[in-house]
Design a protein around this motif. Structure first.
Motif, PDB file in Angstrom:
ATOM      1  N   PHE A  21       0.814  -1.205   0.000  1.00 36.87           N
ATOM      2  CA  PHE A  21       0.000   0.000   0.000  1.00 36.87           C
ATOM      3  C   PHE A  21       0.858   1.270   0.000  1.00 36.87           C
ATOM      4  N   VAL A  22       2.121   1.111   0.393  1.00 33.18           N
ATOM      5  CA  VAL A  22       2.985   2.304   0.454  1.00 33.18           C
ATOM      6  C   VAL A  22       3.222   2.856  -0.928  1.00 33.18           C
ATOM      7  N   ASP A  23       3.339   1.939  -1.940  1.00 31.94           N
ATOM      8  CA  ASP A  23       3.596   2.389  -3.297  1.00 31.94           C
ATOM      9  C   ASP A  23       2.338   2.704  -4.073  1.00 31.94           C
ATOM     10  N   PHE A  24       1.182   2.591  -3.410  1.00 28.61           N
ATOM     11  CA  PHE A  24      -0.071   2.810  -4.125  1.00 28.61           C
ATOM     12  C   PHE A  24      -0.202   4.285  -4.510  1.00 28.61           C
ATOM     13  N   GLY A  25      -0.443   4.562  -5.772  1.00 28.85           N
ATOM     14  CA  GLY A  25      -0.610   5.939  -6.265  1.00 28.85           C
ATOM     15  C   GLY A  25       0.708   6.699  -6.355  1.00 28.85           C
ATOM     16  N   SER A  26       1.827   5.949  -6.424  1.00 27.73           N
ATOM     17  CA  SER A  26       3.122   6.649  -6.484  1.00 27.73           C
ATOM     18  C   SER A  26       3.372   7.286  -7.838  1.00 27.73           C
ATOM     19  N   TRP A  27       2.589   6.899  -8.838  1.00 31.43           N
ATOM     20  CA  TRP A  27       2.794   7.487 -10.176  1.00 31.43           C
ATOM     21  C   TRP A  27       2.360   8.943 -10.240  1.00 31.43           C
ATOM     22  N   GLU A  28       1.586   9.382  -9.198  1.00 29.89           N
ATOM     23  CA  GLU A  28       1.087  10.754  -9.243  1.00 29.89           C
ATOM     24  C   GLU A  28       2.175  11.799  -9.005  1.00 29.89           C
ATOM     25  N   ARG A  29       3.365  11.315  -8.585  1.00 29.35           N
ATOM     26  CA  ARG A  29       4.439  12.290  -8.409  1.00 29.35           C
ATOM     27  C   ARG A  29       4.927  12.840  -9.746  1.00 29.35           C
ATOM     28  N   HIS A  30       4.586  12.123 -10.815  1.00 33.13           N
ATOM     29  CA  HIS A  30       4.922  12.625 -12.148  1.00 33.13           C
ATOM     30  C   HIS A  30       3.784  13.437 -12.735  1.00 33.13           C
ATOM     31  N   THR A  31       2.638  13.555 -12.020  1.00 30.56           N
ATOM     32  CA  THR A  31       1.485  14.318 -12.528  1.00 30.56           C
ATOM     33  C   THR A  31       1.117  15.390 -11.521  1.00 30.56           C
ATOM     34  N   GLY A  50      -1.528  15.190  -9.642  1.00 26.51           N
ATOM     35  CA  GLY A  50      -2.241  14.573  -8.517  1.00 26.51           C
ATOM     36  C   GLY A  50      -3.695  14.942  -8.449  1.00 26.51           C
ATOM     37  N   ILE A  51      -4.323  15.114  -9.584  1.00 23.64           N
ATOM     38  CA  ILE A  51      -5.725  15.538  -9.594  1.00 23.64           C
ATOM     39  C   ILE A  51      -6.636  14.452  -9.050  1.00 23.64           C
ATOM     40  N   GLY A  52      -6.259  13.191  -9.279  1.00 24.25           N
ATOM     41  CA  GLY A  52      -7.102  12.103  -8.803  1.00 24.25           C
ATOM     42  C   GLY A  52      -7.152  12.029  -7.289  1.00 24.25           C
ATOM     43  N   GLN A  53      -5.986  12.176  -6.645  1.00 20.25           N
ATOM     44  CA  GLN A  53      -5.952  12.125  -5.185  1.00 20.25           C
ATOM     45  C   GLN A  53      -6.722  13.273  -4.590  1.00 20.25           C
ATOM     46  N   LYS A  54      -6.622  14.455  -5.209  1.00 25.93           N
ATOM     47  CA  LYS A  54      -7.304  15.642  -4.697  1.00 25.93           C
ATOM     48  C   LYS A  54      -8.817  15.479  -4.773  1.00 25.93           C
ATOM     49  N   LEU A  55      -9.273  14.968  -5.901  1.00 25.13           N
ATOM     50  CA  LEU A  55     -10.722  14.775  -6.039  1.00 25.13           C
ATOM     51  C   LEU A  55     -11.245  13.777  -5.021  1.00 25.13           C
ATOM     52  N   LEU A  56     -10.507  12.700  -4.760  1.00 20.86           N
ATOM     53  CA  LEU A  56     -10.940  11.703  -3.783  1.00 20.86           C
ATOM     54  C   LEU A  56     -10.990  12.301  -2.385  1.00 20.86           C
TER      55      LEU A  56
END
Length: 827
Positions: free
Chosen positions: A135-145, A147-153
């Motif tokens: 779970f630590v690496d979950f959503g780690s790809w957003e560091r290259h974007t 992070g709109i998905g995390q913000k919306l959630l």
């Protein structure tokens, strides 16, 4: 279709080698009719096995496939030591079920070379790139974007580390992937649930239970992964159990005879086996060397005593012994059944033998009696056989030896013994003098010789019935001779003779006598009969034959009527002999023919006689009137009424009118009126036409009394005429009431059952009942209606029925009338 499951690559050159071994792919796909089939591409259709393949079933490659150099020299690769065929097969079968062998235990020569690929795929990596992570690496790809998905959630209330949903019921970790061991279908290698799925969904659903059952069935086709053998279970059977088993199998084997000859190919093992019945499959054994030995595991212990050949032979001996016991028991049961069957056959044959011995004894006795009769029939015998003694012998045969008597040929026996005695008995017989001679003895022989079945006129029946043949050949010639000499006008003796023999003689012989012998004689005598010259009336020698011949005399009636009609041409009613001759024929002729004969020959003569009648109140001669009234019972009432209406009442009413116009004495007129009325019978007076004529005479007298106003009138004349009129009308009403009372009494005497069955259901049925009682035709007029109501003919009157009322057709309109008036009008 990708052939990667059939070809293996060899080293760096990638040379494809064809493999004919059965793999897991074959088991999971070749026997699955619903598998997804590969569509052949254009390149595969063109180049065949040399076409470039890019199958999803093969391991993914990121570096692409290196092109081969077919111009390079051939390089040989050492194959090393190769295992035995049995060991290779056992290794391949247990590859998926057994635990993988450690790398150190396999020699290096047998380790396949690693596949050289490009890209990020490493041989040491156990899963695909981008596989399951924590779970630590979950959503780690957003560091290259951004992070709109995390913000919306997070705006929607998502808390990292918890599941989605209103109650955080969603899963926390993403769905994990689990790599399969081979290329089989889903579920081919057991449950594919990951530890994470077991943690999130601990409940086992029905699909998992089905999967466990499938794996359990699938394991039956494979070797035990532990490599050990189960401990055999031994069952012991007694001889009685084997016999019981043999009886059951014998009962069940009967319907399976056809299946016992079927050729069966068994492909369940490693080798194909051929059986010649299904029963051999249940008795198959593991023959030594039938399957390869299982490799010993770490925990398995070597067998201390293993003699497969001995075990196989012992099992064969046991099976043979069991079959011999079962077969012996079946043979024993068969022999016992045969003994029982033979005992029954012996009993039946003993009964048949006793019956045959009894029949032989009876036949010998019958033969002795017949031979005794033949001996006494010989001429010159001291004790000749008489007809009565012969009848007693036949009675003995019929009573004591009934079966033999019925089975014997009675015709030949009677011809040989009875016929000569019967001829001697009737030698001097005269039927007309002694008509009852021989009836008793013939009746006795009828019960002895006649068959039970009814016989016809054919000659075949004569050959099968002794009594009928006896009557036809012995008795019938005497009758023919006497009828040939018989005079038809002397009918008494012949009628008495046939009456005394009617219950003894067969029916067809009596019919032959009446049709062929008696009737021609009568017909010939009728043709020669002349009613004007013969003193003996014809009915005296024709009517005695009516009980015997009945309808056979119908052809004689027409010539008799013709001759009577010719004789009546010059007849006058004053001659009463005609009535004496005709009266016996009234009930013999049919009603229609009798009425036609009367209307044609008698009624015109009576009409002429009434025309000659002179009505004179002062000096009346009644002879002509008596001659006519004397025929009342011979002619119908309607014919007699027609004669009176036409020839008598016009003159009678005319004389009455002329008498009333000359100052008559009303007492004399009253006596004259009552005198003439007393001359008619009640049946004639009850007729409506006769009533109308006498009522018309009363009306004339009443008018004569009431019209003589101012002139001289006899004292009391008017009262006397009124009283007479009242008395006559009351008599008419009383007569009608009496007739109705008689009809009611007749209806009551018919019985409760008949009365209940004849109760009319409606008014139409009542009219039909009345019409039948008075012999009036009542029937519907086909196709004729009045205001929707069916029209009927009641005699000569046209009527229709509406709501229980009868309407009669008048001159202009339909007039309602009563039922009694309708009957009177119809008559």
């Amino acid at each position: 279709m990708s052939m990667s499951h059939l070809y293996g690559t060899d080293g760096d050159d990638g040379v494809e080698m064809e493999s004919f071994e059965v793999s897991d792919w074959d088991l999971q796909n070749e026997f699955n009719p619903h598998r997804q089939r590969h569509r052949q591409t254009k390149e595969e259709a063109t180049y065949g096995v040399w076409a470039e393949r890019d199958s999803d079933e093969e391991r993914p490659s990121f570096g692409g496939k290196r092109s081969r150099d077919y111009s390079a020299p051939v390089s040989f690769v050492s194959a090393g030591l190769r295992k035995a065929a049995a060991e290779e097969l056992s290794d391949e079968d247990s590859d998926d079920d057994e635990k993988p062998v450690k790398q150190e235990e396999i020699p290096k020569e047998f380790v396949p070379k690693k596949l050289k690929t490009g890209g990020n795929f490493k041989p040491s990596q156990k899963g695909f790139a981008g596989g399951s992570k924590s779970f630590v690496d979950f959503g780690s790809w957003e560091r290259h974007t951004k992070g709109i998905g995390q913000k919306l959630l997070q705006k929607m209330g998502y808390v990292p580390g918890r599941g989605l949903g209103k109650n955080a019921q969603g899963i926390i970790n993403p769905i994990e992937a689990k790599q399969r061991k081979g290329k089989g279908a889903v579920g081919a290698y057991g449950s594919e649930r990951t530890p994470q799925s077991l943690q999130d969904f601990p409940v086992v659903d029905s699909e998992e239970e089905t999967e466990e059952e499938f794996q359990k069935e699938l394991s039956q086709w494979r070797k035990d992964p532990n490599g050990g053998k189960k401990k055999p279970k031994y069952s012991y059977k007694t001889v009685e159990e084997l016999k019981a088993k043999g009886r059951i199998s014998k009962q069940l084997a009967a319907p399976q005879k056809e299946l016992s000859q079927v050729k069966v190919i068994d492909m369940t093992g490693r080798e194909q086996k051929v059986y010649y019945s299904y029963s051999q499959i249940s008795h198959k054994h593991n023959i030594p060397d039938d399957s390869p030995q299982q490799p010993l595991g770490k925990d398995s212990k070597p067998q201390g005593f293993a003699l497969p050949e001995l075990e196989h032979n012992l099992q064969l001996l046991i099976d043979i012994t069991e079959q011999e016991i079962i077969q012996s028991d079946r043979q024993l049961q068969y022999e016992r059944d045969m003994v029982v069957n033979l005992s029954h056959e012996i009993q039946k044959m003993a009964e048949v033998l006793s019956h045959e011995e009894k029949a032989i004894s009876n036949l010998s006795k019958v033969l002795d009696m017949v031979e005794e009769c033949e001996r006494r029939m010989q001429p010159g015998c001291e004790n000749p056989l008489t007809l009565d003694e012969c009848a007693k012998i036949f009675e003995t045969l019929q009573d004591k030896y009934y079966e033999e008597y019925r089975m014997s040929d009675r015709v030949d026996l009677a011809v040989a013994i009875v016929y000569p005695l019967m001829k001697e008995y009737f030698k001097n017989w005269d039927p007309l003098k002694d008509c009852t001679y021989g009836t008793e003895i013939i009746a006795k022989w009828k019960s002895l010789l006649e068959n039970d079945q009814l016989l016809s006129h054919s000659g075949q029946d004569l050959s099968t019935d002794a009594f009928h043949r006896l009557m036809w050949e012995i008795w019938m010639p005497y009758v023919r001779n006497i009828v040939a000499r018989w005079q038809p006008r002397n009918c008494g003796s012949m009628v008495d003779f046939l009456d005394s023999w009617v219950n003894v003689v067969p029916v067809w012989i009596l019919d032959n006598i009446l049709d062929q012998l008696i009737f021609p004689k009568l017909q010939k005598e009728v043709e020669s009969w002349n009613p004007l010259t013969d003193t003996v009336p014809i009915h005296s020698w024709i009517h005695p034959w009516l009980p015997l011949m009945q309808a056979r005399l119908e052809p004689l009636y027409s010539p008799i009527r013709n001759k009577l009609a010719n004789a009546l041409q010059k007849w006058h009613p004053s001659d009463s002999s005609a009535k004496l001759i005709l009266q016996p024929w009234k009930d013999v002729f049919t009603p229609g023919s009798w009425e036609a004969f009367m209307v044609k020959n008698i009624v015109p003569k009576l009409g002429m006689c009434l025309n000659e009648l002179i009505i004179n109140p002062h000096q009346q001669h009644m002879d002509a009137f008596y001659w006519v009234i004397d025929w009342e019972g011979m002619i119908s009432v309607s014919s007699l009424v027609g004669l009176l209406e036409k020839h008598f009442f016009p003159k009678w009413l005319q004389v009455l009118c002329s008498w009333l116009s000359n100052s008559p004495n009303y007492e004399e007129i009253t006596k004259w009126y009552l005198g003439w009325k007393s001359m008619f019978s009640d049946q004639v007076l009850a007729h409506p036409s006769i009533k109308d004529k006498f009522n018309e005479a009363l009306d004339i007298m009443n008018r004569a009394v009431s019209s003589s106003v101012g002139g001289y009138m006899q004292p009391g004349a008017r009262e006397n005429i009124a009283y007479l009129t009242h008395t006559e009308r009351r008599k008419d009403f009383q007569y009608e009431a009496m007739q109705e009372r008689r009809e009611a009494e007749n209806m009551a005497q018919r019985g409760i059952g008949a009365a209940a069955g004849s109760v009319p259901m409606n008014f139409k049925d009542l009219i039909q009942t009345k019409a039948e009682e008075h012999n009036i035709v009542f029937m519907p007029v086909i196709g004729k209606r009045h205001e929707g109501k069916q029209l009927y003919t009641f005699g000569r009157i046209v009527i229709y029925i509406d709501r229980g009322v009868v309407f009669v057709q008048g001159e202009k309109t339909w007039v309602p009338t009563s039922l009694q008036s309708l009957i009177d009008m119809a008559k």
